[in-house]
Design a protein around this motif. Structure first.
Motif, PDB file in Angstrom:
ATOM      1  N   ILE A  98       0.874  -1.184   0.000  1.00  0.00           N
ATOM      2  CA  ILE A  98       0.000   0.000   0.000  1.00  0.00           C
ATOM      3  C   ILE A  98       0.903   1.223   0.000  1.00  0.00           C
ATOM      4  O   ILE A  98       1.660   1.432   0.954  1.00  0.00           O
ATOM      5  CB  ILE A  98      -0.939   0.035   1.216  1.00  0.00           C
ATOM      6  N   GLU A  99       0.852   1.995  -1.082  1.00  0.00           N
ATOM      7  CA  GLU A  99       1.720   3.167  -1.242  1.00  0.00           C
ATOM      8  C   GLU A  99       3.185   2.786  -1.032  1.00  0.00           C
ATOM      9  O   GLU A  99       3.965   3.541  -0.455  1.00  0.00           O
ATOM     10  CB  GLU A  99       1.281   4.291  -0.302  1.00  0.00           C
ATOM     11  N   TYR A 100       3.536   1.617  -1.524  1.00  0.00           N
ATOM     12  CA  TYR A 100       4.881   1.072  -1.327  1.00  0.00           C
ATOM     13  C   TYR A 100       5.962   1.979  -1.907  1.00  0.00           C
ATOM     14  O   TYR A 100       7.050   2.120  -1.327  1.00  0.00           O
ATOM     15  CB  TYR A 100       4.963  -0.315  -1.972  1.00  0.00           C
ATOM     16  N   ASP A 101       5.669   2.600  -3.046  1.00  0.00           N
ATOM     17  CA  ASP A 101       6.666   3.439  -3.717  1.00  0.00           C
ATOM     18  C   ASP A 101       6.661   4.877  -3.225  1.00  0.00           C
ATOM     19  O   ASP A 101       7.481   5.685  -3.671  1.00  0.00           O
ATOM     20  CB  ASP A 101       6.431   3.409  -5.231  1.00  0.00           C
ATOM     21  N   ASP A 102       5.741   5.214  -2.344  1.00  0.00           N
ATOM     22  CA  ASP A 102       5.672   6.574  -1.811  1.00  0.00           C
ATOM     23  C   ASP A 102       6.424   6.610  -0.482  1.00  0.00           C
ATOM     24  O   ASP A 102       5.893   6.207   0.549  1.00  0.00           O
ATOM     25  CB  ASP A 102       4.217   6.997  -1.622  1.00  0.00           C
ATOM     26  N   THR A 105       4.948   8.680   2.825  1.00  0.00           N
ATOM     27  CA  THR A 105       3.780   8.339   3.631  1.00  0.00           C
ATOM     28  C   THR A 105       4.008   7.078   4.460  1.00  0.00           C
ATOM     29  O   THR A 105       4.933   6.313   4.225  1.00  0.00           O
ATOM     30  CB  THR A 105       2.537   8.119   2.744  1.00  0.00           C
ATOM     31  N   SER A 107       1.488   4.214   7.229  1.00  0.00           N
ATOM     32  CA  SER A 107       0.167   3.874   7.752  1.00  0.00           C
ATOM     33  C   SER A 107      -0.102   4.650   9.038  1.00  0.00           C
ATOM     34  O   SER A 107       0.819   5.108   9.717  1.00  0.00           O
ATOM     35  CB  SER A 107       0.077   2.366   8.029  1.00  0.00           C
ATOM     36  N   THR A 122      -3.558   6.122   5.563  1.00  0.00           N
ATOM     37  CA  THR A 122      -2.169   6.535   5.381  1.00  0.00           C
ATOM     38  C   THR A 122      -2.073   8.041   5.552  1.00  0.00           C
ATOM     39  O   THR A 122      -3.060   8.769   5.416  1.00  0.00           O
ATOM     40  CB  THR A 122      -1.636   6.147   3.992  1.00  0.00           C
ATOM     41  N   GLY A 132      -2.474  11.743   2.514  1.00  0.00           N
ATOM     42  CA  GLY A 132      -2.868  10.366   2.774  1.00  0.00           C
ATOM     43  C   GLY A 132      -4.224   9.995   2.206  1.00  0.00           C
ATOM     44  O   GLY A 132      -4.835  10.738   1.427  1.00  0.00           O
ATOM     45  N   TYR A 135      -8.143   3.349   2.981  1.00  0.00           N
ATOM     46  CA  TYR A 135      -8.322   2.190   2.107  1.00  0.00           C
ATOM     47  C   TYR A 135      -9.211   1.140   2.763  1.00  0.00           C
ATOM     48  O   TYR A 135      -9.270   1.023   3.992  1.00  0.00           O
ATOM     49  CB  TYR A 135      -6.964   1.555   1.793  1.00  0.00           C
ATOM     50  N   ARG A 144      -9.260   2.183  -2.597  1.00  0.00           N
ATOM     51  CA  ARG A 144      -9.118   3.491  -1.940  1.00  0.00           C
ATOM     52  C   ARG A 144     -10.496   4.135  -1.885  1.00  0.00           C
ATOM     53  O   ARG A 144     -11.103   4.403  -2.916  1.00  0.00           O
ATOM     54  CB  ARG A 144      -8.141   4.387  -2.708  1.00  0.00           C
ATOM     55  N   ASP A 147      -9.670   9.948  -0.432  1.00  0.00           N
ATOM     56  CA  ASP A 147      -8.331  10.483  -0.671  1.00  0.00           C
ATOM     57  C   ASP A 147      -8.221  11.888  -0.085  1.00  0.00           C
ATOM     58  O   ASP A 147      -9.151  12.396   0.544  1.00  0.00           O
ATOM     59  CB  ASP A 147      -7.976  10.469  -2.162  1.00  0.00           C
TER      60      ASP A 147
END
Length: 298
Positions: A98-102, A105, A107, A122, A132, A135, A144, A147
């Motif tokens: 979840i938002e691994y590449d961000d 941010t 949890s 997040t 954030g 989800y 999601r 947002d």
């Protein structure tokens, strides 16, 4: 605040270290164990309540939510996503990014619905505005649902599973939304549940008891507030640390409130004025709580 809402006497601190950012408490009724995190300290605390025994588990990532899967497995919400944790040795494996590449941010708040679905939020690691989201995770699917959330908190559900509560802390607004009891997916638009007054602190984590009363930790207010199902604040319990962060129902009968707190952002003078900041407390007030459901793992 009216006289009937005057804070009641507080409880006692558990024999555990102060947390920089204590959060995410929960209780496993099968083992009489309370769990909570120091998010920024990358620690998971395990407290055997009857024995009074504390274990500290060091984590490789920041984590904030723990949900039981079964007697051998847990799910942790972390800065990288959902991770599966083996209870016997603490081994972690990635379950769902979840938002691994961000990298900005992490949890924050989250809770499991009676159907086994998880809502998890997040936020920016430095509280960045609207960085954030919230989800929904169910049967292996990630959705999601909201947002542009700055600080997701107060995620909790009514006893009949038909209402979800949440807040974006910086707005001071506790929200409620109708959901499908079979899936925990929203059925309409969120509506205002309660708007905190400016200068009264900020809404943080929450749980809902067997009578539908929402118990919300008030960050900056040193309190856990009880709200009736129609959104009225009906009781306020004193917490011996101003930055109270999240409550959980604990005990064999789910009749006690455990509350985490934080010392994050306090300078030397503030810490002197708030000597129990970061500790975790058992409050004296009896409640009619509920046990957390298990996360449904496909």
């Amino acid at each position: 605040m009216t006289s009937e809402l005057a804070p009641e006497p507080s409880g006692k601190a558990l024999p555990a270290p102060a947390c920089t950012l204590g959060e995410g408490p929960t209780y496993d009724r099968h083992t009489d164990t309370a769990w909570w995190f120091d998010i920024t300290g990358r620690k998971l605390f395990e407290y055997r309540m009857e024995a009074g025994q504390l274990s500290t588990h060091h984590l490789p990532v920041m984590a904030s939510v723990l949900a039981r899967v079964d007697g051998e497995r847990q799910v942790l919400a972390t800065e990288s996503g959902l991770m599966l944790r083996m209870t016997h040795n603490g081994a972690l494996s990635m379950l769902m990014p979840i938002e691994y590449d961000d990298k900005l941010t992490r949890s924050n708040d989250g809770r499991v619905h009676a159907c086994g679905a998880l809502w998890v939020g997040t936020m920016g690691k430095n509280g960045e505005h609207e960085a954030g989201a919230i989800y929904h995770v169910f049967k292996g699917k990630l959705t999601r649902i909201y947002d542009k959330i700055s600080i997701p908190n107060a995620i909790s559900f009514s006893p009949d599973g038909a209402i979800a509560y949440f807040t974006d802390t910086e707005t001071l607004k506790l929200m409620r939304v109708q959901i499908d009891p079979k899936t925990a997916l929203p059925l309409g638009e969120p509506k205002l549940f309660h708007h905190l007054a400016h200068g009264d602190g900020w809404p943080d984590g929450a749980v809902v008891d067997a009578n539908g009363v929402l118990w919300n930790a008030r960050w900056g207010g040193g309190a856990v507030d009880a709200y009736s199902p129609d959104g009225r604040r009906i009781l306020s319990l004193d917490v011996p640390a101003r930055q109270s962060s999240c409550p959980a129902f604990v005990g064999r009968n789910a009749d006690r409130l455990l509350v985490t707190s934080a010392l994050q952002g306090l300078d030397a003078d503030a810490r002197k004025a708030d000597p129990e900041a970061g500790l975790t407390f058992l409050l004296d007030h009896a409640v009619q709580g509920r046990f957390e459901p298990d996360f449904y793992l496909v």
